[in-house]
Design an enzyme around this catalytic site. Structure first.
Site, PDB file in Angstrom:
ATOM      1  CB  SER A   1      -1.139   2.649   5.691  1.00 42.82           C
ATOM      2  OG  SER A   1      -1.667   2.657   6.953  1.00 42.82           O
ATOM      3  CE  LYS A   2       1.282  10.517   4.753  1.00 42.98           C
ATOM      4  NZ  LYS A   2       2.650  10.156   5.274  1.00 42.98           N
TER       5      LYS A   2
END
Ligand code: GLU
Length: 443
Positions: free
Chosen positions: A217-218
Site C-alpha cells: 500500500s501507500k
C-alpha cells in the site's frame, strides 16, 4: 485454439503495481503463446470511473511496454471494449435466464437463483484444485439462499455477471488475475453453467506484499507505475522486476528483456506464495539495465533529470554528454541518481557548492600549484599521459599520489568518489580544468 487473455482494469485510479503486475502476466502469456492480449475497461462504477484514469492506465501500460491487440482505442472484432458500452448485451443475456426460470426480477434488478448442493470446484492453473460448493456462496443473503445480483436496480451489471458475459463473448481462453478474485470464481462458474458455456482456464496470481509482509500500500512508498518513472527507474527494469514477482525465468536468470521473458514464461511456473516487493532488488535490477544501455539511449534517459536539477545541458553537445555517461559506468542505481552523480560534467556550479577547501596552508597551496602547473603543461591532453606525468611528478618530489589526486578530484567534481580523475580531466578538457583549478587558487 488461439490463446486470448485480457486485462480488465476499472478506471478508478492510476495503474498501480498490482494492476501492472496482472497486465504484465497476461501480456507474457499472450506473447508466449502467440495469442492475443485484450484491454477491457470495466467502467460500470459510473461515479468513480473517468476517462482520465482510463488514459493514465493506458499510458502506464505503454510505458511498461505492454502493447495490446484489442481494446477501446485500437478496436477489434469483439468490441465494444468498455463495459459501459455493452449494457444492451448484459440485459439481453440476463433476460434469457429470466425466461428459463434461472433468474428472477426484484424491483428493477435481475437476480440469479443459486441452487444449493452444486459442486463449484475448479482447477486453477496456479493454485491447483480449489473446492467450493454453491451452499457457501456469500453474494446476497435471502431466505437461506445466496443469490447473485446480475443487473442492479439502476440498470448496471454487477462485476461477477458482466465479467462472465464479456469473457465469454470475447472468447477469453485464460482468465489471469489477482488471487483476491479466487472467491469470485465459483460465482462466475455458476453463470457459465447456467448459460451452458464452456468456462475459461482460471489462473490466479499471488498477492504482492511489502517487506513487512503486509499487503502493498501507500505506506510502502511508491505504488503507481508513474511514480517509478518519475524516480528515475527505467521501464525495462520495472518490467523485469514485476515479472519476477511470483515467477522466475530459471536459475540465475535475473536480468532479461521483454522478449526473453515472453519466451521463457510458463503459467504453471507461477508460484502461489505471496511475492515480496523489495525496493533494493528493484534498484539492483535498474542498475543492471542502466549499465547495459547504449550511450545515446542512456543520455536520453538522464537528460531530463539533469534539466530537473537546473543544469545547462544545452551548453554541451550530445557526444560530450554521452561520453560523460559512458565514463560514469555503473554508478547510480536510478537515472535520477546517475544524473546527480554526474552533474559536474554539465556545470561547475554544483562543484563550487560542494567543495570549499579549508585549512590549506600556503605551503601546500604552492606545492599543489607546482603539481597542477606540470599537468596543465602537458601537450598531449589524454588521461594516460596525464597520469604518467602526475606519477613522474610525485616521484620526483617524494610525495604521495593520493595527496595530489584527491584535491584534483575535489576541484573537478566536488565529490569524494568519481570515475578515474585523469579520465574526468581528459573529458572536461584543458580549458575547463584550468578554470576549475584557478577558482580554487590551485593554478
Ligand atoms: N475489474 C476487475 C478488477 O479490476 C477485473 C477482475 C478480473 O480480472 O476478473 O479487479
Amino acid at each position: 485454439m488461439e490463446t486470448r487473455v485480457r486485462f480488465a482494469p476499472s478506471p478508478t485510479g492510476a495503474l498501480h503495481i498490482g494492476g501492472g503486475h496482472t497486465a504484465l502476466f497476461n501480456w507474457l502469456w499472450a506473447r508466449h503463446t502467440g495469442g492475443k492480449f485484450i484491454l477491457r475497461i470495466e467502467d460500470t462504477d459510473l461515479q468513480r470511473s473517468t476517462r482520465e484514469y482510463e488514459d493514465t492506465i493506458m499510458s502506464g501500460m505503454e510505458w511498461l511496454g505492454l502493447d495490446w491487440d484489442e481494446g477501446p482505442n485500437v478496436g477489434g472484432s469483439f468490441g465494444p471494449y468498455r463495459q459501459s458500452e455493452r449494457l444492451d448485451m448484459y440485459r439481453e443475456n440476463a433476460e434469457v435466464l429470466v425466461k428459463d426460470g434461472r433468474a428472477y426480477r426484484e424491483d428493477d434488478a435481475i437476480i440469479f437463483k443459486v441452487l444449493p448442493g452444486l459442486d463449484l470446484s475448479f482447477d486453477d492453473a496456479v493454485y491447483g484444485h480449489i473446492e467450493s460448493k454453491s451452499d457457501g456462496l456469500k453474494e446476497r443473503e435471502t431466505e437461506g439462499l445466496k443469490d447473485i445480483v446480475m443487473i442492479k436496480g439502476d440498470g448496471m451489471p454487477t462485476y461477477n455477471y458482466a465479467v462472465v458475459i464479456d469473457d465469454h463473448f470475447m472468447n477469453i481462453t485464460h482468465v489471469i488475475r489477482g488471487e483476491d478474485h479466487i472467491s469470485n470464481t465459483p460465482k462466475q462458474m455458476l453463470l457459465y453453467k447456467a448459460f451452458g458455456w464452456e468456462q475459461p482456464v482460471f489462473a490466479h496470481l499471488p498477492m504482492i506484499l511489502g517487506k513487512d509482509k503486509k499487503k502493498l500500500s501507500k505506506r510502502h512508498g511508491a505504488t503507481s507505475v508513474y511514480e517509478f518513472r518519475d524516480m528515475g527507474y527505467m521501464p525495462d527494469s520495472v518490467f523485469n522486476f514485476l515479472a519476477l514477482l511470483g515467477w522466475s525465468a530459471g536459475e540465475d536468470k535475473e536480468i532479461f528483456d521483454r522478449q526473453e521473458a515472453a519466451r521463457l514464461f510458463e503459467l504453471h511456473r507461477v508460484t502461489r506464495k505471496a511475492a515480496v516487493f523489495d525496493p533494493d532488488k528493484l534498484n539492483h535490477i535498474n542498475q543492471e539495465h542502466l549499465k547495459r544501455l547504449d550511450p545515446k539511449t542512456r543520455l536520453g534517459l538522464i537528460k531530463p533529470f539533469w534539466i530537473e536539477l537546473g543544469l545547462p545541458v544545452e551548453k554541451h553537445d550530445d557526444d560530450y554528454l554521452a561520453a560523460a555517461l559512458t565514463l560514469m559506468g555503473g554508478r547510480g542505481q536510478t537515472a535520477k541518481e546517475m544524473a546527480a552523480f554526474s552533474d559536474y560534467y554539465v556545470s561547475f556550479e554544483p562543484v563550487k557548492e560542494r567543495y570549499k577547501p579549508e585549512g590549506v596552508t600556503s605551503e601546500q597551496a604552492a606545492r599543489l600549484k607546482d603539481f597542477f602547473a606540470s599537468l596543465l603543461g602537458e601537450v598531449d591532453w589524454k588521461a594516460e599521459t596525464l597520469e604518467t606525468r602526475a606519477r613522474a611528478w610525485v616521484e620526483e618530489n617524494g610525495v604521495k599520489m593520493k595527496d595530489y589526486a584527491m584535491p584534483l578530484r575535489f576541484a573537478l567534481t566536488g565529490m569524494k568518489v568519481s570515475p578515474g580523475v585523469f579520465e574526468v580531466a581528459e573529458l572536461l578538457g584543458r580549458g575547463e580544468v584550468r578554470k576549475r583549478l584557478e577558482h580554487y587558487g590551485f593554478a
